[in-house]
Design an enzyme around this catalytic site. Structure first.
Site, PDB file in Angstrom:
ATOM      1  N   CYS A 169       1.793  11.732  11.945  1.00 40.72           N
ATOM      2  CA  CYS A 169       2.114  11.747  10.571  1.00 40.72           C
ATOM      3  C   CYS A 169       1.463  13.097   9.939  1.00 40.72           C
ATOM      4  CB  CYS A 169       1.550  10.707   9.740  1.00 40.72           C
ATOM      5  SG  CYS A 169       2.233   9.201  10.501  1.00 40.72           S
ATOM      6  N   HIS A 309      -2.891  11.066   1.606  1.00 36.55           N
ATOM      7  CA  HIS A 309      -1.926  10.740   2.540  1.00 36.55           C
ATOM      8  C   HIS A 309      -1.530   9.325   2.514  1.00 36.55           C
ATOM      9  CE1 HIS A 309      -0.034  10.666   6.702  1.00 36.55           C
ATOM     10  NE2 HIS A 309      -0.836   9.646   6.978  1.00 36.55           N
ATOM     11  N   GLU A 320      -9.644   7.214   3.941  1.00 33.92           N
ATOM     12  CA  GLU A 320      -9.386   8.199   2.995  1.00 33.92           C
ATOM     13  C   GLU A 320     -10.118   7.927   1.760  1.00 33.92           C
ATOM     14  OE1 GLU A 320      -5.893  11.143   1.434  1.00 33.92           O
ATOM     15  OE2 GLU A 320      -5.287   9.232   2.286  1.00 33.92           O
ATOM     16  N   LYS A 341       3.796   8.236  -1.885  1.00 37.11           N
ATOM     17  CA  LYS A 341       4.530   7.506  -0.911  1.00 37.11           C
ATOM     18  C   LYS A 341       4.691   6.149  -1.352  1.00 37.11           C
ATOM     19  CE  LYS A 341       2.494   9.524   3.696  1.00 37.11           C
ATOM     20  NZ  LYS A 341       1.630  10.284   2.941  1.00 37.11           N
ATOM     21  N   HIS A 346       7.009   6.838   3.927  1.00 37.78           N
ATOM     22  CA  HIS A 346       6.322   7.665   4.460  1.00 37.78           C
ATOM     23  C   HIS A 346       7.389   8.174   5.383  1.00 37.78           C
ATOM     24  CE1 HIS A 346       3.532   9.284   6.987  1.00 37.78           C
ATOM     25  NE2 HIS A 346       2.893   8.201   7.465  1.00 37.78           N
ATOM     26  N   PHE A 409      -1.624   9.150  13.512  1.00 35.32           N
ATOM     27  CA  PHE A 409      -2.119   8.579  14.724  1.00 35.32           C
ATOM     28  C   PHE A 409      -2.629   9.594  15.750  1.00 35.32           C
ATOM     29  CE2 PHE A 409       0.973   4.523  14.785  1.00 35.32           C
ATOM     30  CZ  PHE A 409       0.471   4.291  13.653  1.00 35.32           C
TER      31      PHE A 409
END
Length: 422
Positions: A169, A309, A320, A341, A346, A409
């Protein structure tokens, strides 16, 4: 050796709201959700409820009429999306059609993908049931992740740096950062950079369901993506592409380009912690933001907006927010944060570049897009303004710089900083 200044001169996207950047941003400002219920699994073999935000499908021949119909039928969607977004970005930058004085050996393409041609892989696996000789000769070429960028380079004859970055991502944010560094070092004059993704098929949904990453919200689809909310239960998939034109300042000025923003700073780090889960100590995410500020020669209080994010996963949003609270301690009254998002889902490897475009639009208009579905914020938010549910208008003096965060990831962290062009 002094680094060259890098500016943004063009932006293009294929998104759930369409391909017109101005119209896309207006929809986002209004808090319009593009997430809807989908029929992914066969009706006679239901698996789980699927919601997502597929891109508005546009005929590629409307943008690239010279591509033959037989090739269009073979192209994987992630390649089509990249081609369309690139064409839009080049036109937006007034680079296309290319003039004779544009040196294409100094033009590059860094368009990444997290999953590559997943539908090509899926379709050809079904063909093996009829016999292994049924596999298409284009199977490999249209499924590997570098082919979106390679096909774009072929289309325009760009012979400068061209390679793929795939960091889940964080892919397209890493691609933007790498393109910036190539131009800073004088290895290219301009680069098409971003990401493309088309993973909303049976393998994509099945795989993310299996690792318990997707939302299991039972209400209206528009409420399924809930970044920073206590009722969040996972992310919502989207697809599409986003491409930006990066140029050296000298190259842009010489050709009289309209400069949208300056790409001032960026950094990337790795958690080295887990293949899927983020490190809740957030030390590497903190370092990515700190290094990006250092690269931009800015202070935390100079940032007016962070496009987070925040995917609506349980640990990711907490990690985050802890990182932002650490780096931006003392900026609670001036800093706006949001996760768009919540509206568009996403798009995996394309998400960083798409949201960088939204951050640049916020920078240019001083309008902050909201985080919708934020009814009960997580405790880690503290006193920060997450622009809950309604867009915000900021004083232009407080919007001189914006940050875009991406985390993938594998523990990949990227922070990018864009400033108003001076």
């Amino acid at each position: 050796m002094s680094k060259k200044r890098v500016v943004i001169t063009g932006m293009g996207t294929v998104s759930p709201y369409g391909c017109n950047t101005e119209e896309v941003f207006q929809q986002i400002l209004q808090g319009v959700s593009a997430i809807k219920e989908l029929q992914v699994f066969p009706a006679d073999r239901p698996f789980k409820r699927t919601v997502g935000a597929p891109p508005v499908e546009v005929p590629i021949e409307d943008y690239l009429p010279k591509i033959e119909k037989k090739e269009i039928r073979r192209l994987d969607p992630f390649m089509k999306y990249a081609l369309i977004a690139s064409q839009i970005a080049l036109e937006n930058a007034s680079l296309f059609p290319f003039e004779e004085n544009i040196d294409k050996t100094r033009g590059g393409v860094l368009i990444g993908s997290g999953m590559g041609g997943l539908s090509t892989i899926e379709n050809n696996m079904y063909l093996t049931l009829e016999g292994y000789n049924k596999i298409s000769p284009f199977f490999i070429a249209h499924s590997i992740v570098n082919m979106a960028g390679a096909r774009v380079a072929i289309e325009y004859g760009l012979k400068g740096p061209c390679y793929d970055i795939s960091t889940a991502c964080a892919t397209s944010s890493n691609a933007l950062l790498a393109a910036k560094e190539q131009i800073e070092l004088g290895k290219a004059d301009f680069i098409l950079a971003g990401g493309s993704e088309a993973a909303m098929g049976i393998p994509g949904f099945s795989g993310f369901f299996a690792c318990r990453a997707l939302s299991h919200w039972e209400g209206e689809p528009s409420g399924a993506s809930r970044p920073f909310d206590k009722q969040r239960s996972g992310f919502v998939m989207s697809s599409g592409a986003a491409v930006l034109v990066l140029e050296s300042y000298e190259h842009a000025v010489k050709r009289g380009a309209r400069i949208l923003a300056e790409f001032k700073g960026g950094a990337t780090t790795c958690d080295a912690f887990d293949i899927v889960l983020p490190d809740l100590k957030a030390s590497s995410a903190i370092r990515a933001m700190q290094l990006a500020l250092e690269d931009a020669d800015l202070r935390p209080q100079d940032i007016g907006y962070i496009n987070a994010h925040a995917t609506s996963t349980f640990q990711g949003d907490i990690s985050e927010m802890l990182a932002i609270a650490n780096v931006f301690k003392g900026c609670e009254s001036t800093l706006h944060i949001s996760s768009t998002k919540s509206m568009h889902g996403h798009s995996l490897g394309a998400s960083g570049a798409f949201e960088a475009i939204l951050a640049i639009m916020a920078l240019r208009t001083a309008k902050i897009p909201p985080t919708i579905n934020l009814d009960d914020p997580i405790d880690e938010v503290a006193d920060f303004d997450l622009t809950a549910n309604i867009a915000a208008q900021k004083n232009e003096d407080q919007m001189r710089a914006v940050m875009k965060n991406s985390f993938g990831f594998g523990g990949h962290n990227v922070s990018l900083i864009f400033t108003k062009y001076e």
